[in-house]
Write a protein that holds these residues in place. Structure first.
Motif, PDB file in Angstrom:
ATOM      1  N   GLU A  48       0.794  -1.220   0.000  1.00 17.91           N
ATOM      2  CA  GLU A  48       0.000   0.000   0.000  1.00 17.91           C
ATOM      3  C   GLU A  48       0.826   1.269   0.000  1.00 17.91           C
ATOM      4  N   CYS A  49       1.970   1.247   0.646  1.00 15.65           N
ATOM      5  CA  CYS A  49       2.775   2.465   0.746  1.00 15.65           C
ATOM      6  C   CYS A  49       4.252   2.119   0.615  1.00 15.65           C
ATOM      7  N   HIS A  69      -1.674   9.272   5.883  1.00 13.70           N
ATOM      8  CA  HIS A  69      -2.921   9.929   5.476  1.00 13.70           C
ATOM      9  C   HIS A  69      -4.096   8.959   5.388  1.00 13.70           C
ATOM     10  N   ALA A  70      -4.021   7.866   6.125  1.00 10.27           N
ATOM     11  CA  ALA A  70      -5.134   6.919   6.173  1.00 10.27           C
ATOM     12  C   ALA A  70      -5.611   6.827   7.617  1.00 10.27           C
ATOM     13  N   ASP A  71      -6.818   6.345   7.794  1.00  8.98           N
ATOM     14  CA  ASP A  71      -7.341   6.157   9.128  1.00  8.98           C
ATOM     15  C   ASP A  71      -7.873   4.733   9.219  1.00  8.98           C
ATOM     16  N   CYS A  73      -3.812   4.672  10.480  1.00 10.81           N
ATOM     17  CA  CYS A  73      -2.581   4.831   9.708  1.00 10.81           C
ATOM     18  C   CYS A  73      -1.695   3.590   9.748  1.00 10.81           C
ATOM     19  N   ARG A  75      -1.837  -0.266   9.038  1.00  8.32           N
ATOM     20  CA  ARG A  75      -2.676  -1.291   8.430  1.00  8.32           C
ATOM     21  C   ARG A  75      -2.191  -2.659   8.867  1.00  8.32           C
TER      22      ARG A  75
END
Length: 86
Positions: A48-49, A69-71, A73, A75
């Motif tokens: 993902e990143c 920038h994910a909620d 953050c 995973r």
């Protein structure tokens, strides 16, 4: 020693689970997990990143990756299926 098969791309993250039973390798697109004793693949899924280094849980059953920038953050994914956990 044993070797594991990789598609030939550059790998930028390599780690073992704390119990030494699983090996994780990641490139810019994929996360791959192998059984360290047999060299057989356990799981493969999209990364993902690429800026964050995925890590195995102590027992090798889960992969944790920071996704800015994910909620949430951080995973959590199943190491075999790649399914997102909690």
């Amino acid at each position: 020693g044993r070797s594991v098969e990789e598609d030939g791309g550059a790998v930028d993250v390599v780690s073992f689970s704390a119990d030494g039973r699983r090996l994780l390798a990641a490139d810019g697109e994929w996360v791959r997990v192998w059984d360290a004793a047999t060299g057989l693949p356990v799981g493969r899924f999209d990364r993902e990143c690429p800026a964050a280094a995925p890590q195995l849980s102590p027992d090798g059953g889960r992969v944790f990756e920071i996704v800015p920038h994910a909620d949430p953050c951080v995973r959590e994914r199943d190491a075999a299926s790649g399914r997102v956990g909690r």
